[in-house]
Write an enzyme that holds these catalytic residues in place. Structure first.
Site, PDB file in Angstrom:
ATOM      1  N   ARG A 199       7.577   1.168  13.132  1.00 16.19           N
ATOM      2  CA  ARG A 199       8.153   0.661  11.875  1.00 16.19           C
ATOM      3  C   ARG A 199       9.319  -0.298  12.109  1.00 16.19           C
ATOM      4  NH1 ARG A 199       5.585   4.055   8.072  1.00 16.19           N
ATOM      5  NH2 ARG A 199       5.185   6.095   8.967  1.00 16.19           N
ATOM      6  N   ASP A 242       2.152 -15.164   6.801  1.00 15.56           N
ATOM      7  CA  ASP A 242       1.810 -16.591   6.691  1.00 15.56           C
ATOM      8  C   ASP A 242       1.951 -17.071   5.252  1.00 15.56           C
ATOM      9  OD1 ASP A 242       1.245 -16.905   9.355  1.00 15.56           O
ATOM     10  OD2 ASP A 242      -0.935 -16.943   9.136  1.00 15.56           O
ATOM     11  N   ARG A 247      13.213   5.584  12.041  1.00 12.62           N
ATOM     12  CA  ARG A 247      11.900   6.225  12.056  1.00 12.62           C
ATOM     13  C   ARG A 247      11.086   5.797  13.292  1.00 12.62           C
ATOM     14  NH1 ARG A 247       9.249   5.561   6.377  1.00 12.62           N
ATOM     15  NH2 ARG A 247       7.981   7.286   7.200  1.00 12.62           N
ATOM     16  N   HIS A 270      12.886  -1.880   1.887  1.00 13.10           N
ATOM     17  CA  HIS A 270      12.219  -0.605   2.150  1.00 13.10           C
ATOM     18  C   HIS A 270      13.059   0.508   1.555  1.00 13.10           C
ATOM     19  CE1 HIS A 270       9.456  -2.529   4.888  1.00 13.10           C
ATOM     20  NE2 HIS A 270      10.490  -3.202   5.363  1.00 13.10           N
ATOM     21  N   LEU A 271      12.376   1.509   1.057  1.00 10.60           N
ATOM     22  CA  LEU A 271      13.069   2.683   0.530  1.00 10.60           C
ATOM     23  C   LEU A 271      13.772   3.427   1.664  1.00 10.60           C
ATOM     24  CD1 LEU A 271      10.039   3.710  -1.642  1.00 10.60           C
ATOM     25  CD2 LEU A 271      12.302   3.308  -2.610  1.00 10.60           C
ATOM     26  N   SER A 272      13.037   3.637   2.739  1.00  7.63           N
ATOM     27  CA  SER A 272      13.576   4.413   3.866  1.00  7.63           C
ATOM     28  C   SER A 272      14.256   3.478   4.872  1.00  7.63           C
ATOM     29  CB  SER A 272      12.441   5.171   4.552  1.00  7.63           C
ATOM     30  OG  SER A 272      11.518   4.263   5.121  1.00  7.63           O
ATOM     31  N   ARG A 327       5.013  10.913  -3.456  1.00 11.99           N
ATOM     32  CA  ARG A 327       4.670  10.809  -2.029  1.00 11.99           C
ATOM     33  C   ARG A 327       5.896  11.131  -1.163  1.00 11.99           C
ATOM     34  NH1 ARG A 327       4.318   4.950   0.993  1.00 11.99           N
ATOM     35  NH2 ARG A 327       3.947   5.743   3.092  1.00 11.99           N
ATOM     36  N   PRO A 349       0.797  -1.223   0.000  1.00 21.03           N
ATOM     37  CA  PRO A 349       0.000   0.000   0.000  1.00 21.03           C
ATOM     38  C   PRO A 349       0.832   1.276   0.000  1.00 21.03           C
ATOM     39  CG  PRO A 349      -0.050  -1.059   2.151  1.00 21.03           C
ATOM     40  CD  PRO A 349       0.585  -2.035   1.211  1.00 21.03           C
ATOM     41  N   GLU A 367      12.999  -8.800   1.947  1.00 18.40           N
ATOM     42  CA  GLU A 367      12.195  -7.651   2.359  1.00 18.40           C
ATOM     43  C   GLU A 367      12.989  -6.381   2.073  1.00 18.40           C
ATOM     44  OE1 GLU A 367      10.971  -7.748   6.509  1.00 18.40           O
ATOM     45  OE2 GLU A 367      10.866  -5.565   6.565  1.00 18.40           O
ATOM     46  N   HIS A 408       4.450  -4.151   8.921  1.00 15.93           N
ATOM     47  CA  HIS A 408       4.375  -3.985  10.373  1.00 15.93           C
ATOM     48  C   HIS A 408       3.078  -4.527  10.970  1.00 15.93           C
ATOM     49  CE1 HIS A 408       7.488  -1.294   9.041  1.00 15.93           C
ATOM     50  NE2 HIS A 408       6.626  -0.430   8.528  1.00 15.93           N
TER      51      HIS A 408
END
Ligand code: DQA
Length: 149
Positions: A112, A88, A108, A101-103, A17, A9, A99, A81
């Site tokens: 998170r 599952d 943060r 993540h951009l950030s 964004r 999402p 996995e 998160h």
């Protein structure tokens, strides 16, 4: 080699964004950017998917498993998160996944810092902006080659 790049999402509009956190690259740039930065890999098939819906992400992963995909790079966004359902699913399909993540989520808010999907991942890469995906694909290719998948 079939690799899925899955985005959860609020990742549809990266590039627009909160660019101070997520950078200026759009999701549309992603394929081109990854392919321009991954070298010497033959037969790399990248399937890039984004959904804001937890169920649709799971449906997509199940389809990818049915179609004998080799590996997954996933930025599950906030579902990282929160989603036991996604965790599952990623566990039982037994396809190696990374996995990303951009950030840098650890720099943060504390909510998170928790990931339901990290435990069964090959590894976690975060904080490198769009290069998190490139690093994820590279790491995954190495893993798949070792694994013989
Ligand atoms: C994110 C980090 C998550 O905490 C957040 O909810 C996102 C994006 C990242 O790429 O940095 O939507 O996954």
């Amino acid at each position: 080699m079939k690799i899925a790049i899955i985005n959860g999402p609020n990742l549809k509009f990266i590039g627009q964004r909160e660019t101070n956190i997520y950078g200026k690259h759009s999701l549309k740039d992603l394929r081109k950017y990854i392919l321009a930065n991954i070298h010497n890999v033959k037969d790399l098939e990248l399937d890039i998917y984004q959904s804001n819906s937890e169920g649709k992400l799971i449906d997509y992963i199940e389809e990818f498993w049915i179609n004998k995909g080799n590996g997954i790079v996933i930025n599950a966004g906030a579902y990282t998160h929160t989603s036991i359902a996604l965790a599952d699913c990623l566990k039982w399909i037994n396809i190696p996944y990374i996995e990303v993540h951009l950030s840098n989520v650890y720099a943060r808010e504390s909510f998170r810092h928790k990931s339901f999907i990290a435990k069964n991942a090959v590894g976690v890469i975060c904080g490198f902006g769009i290069d998190s995906y490139v690093l994820g694909v590279e790491a995954l290719i190495k893993k798949i080659k070792v694994r013989g998948g």
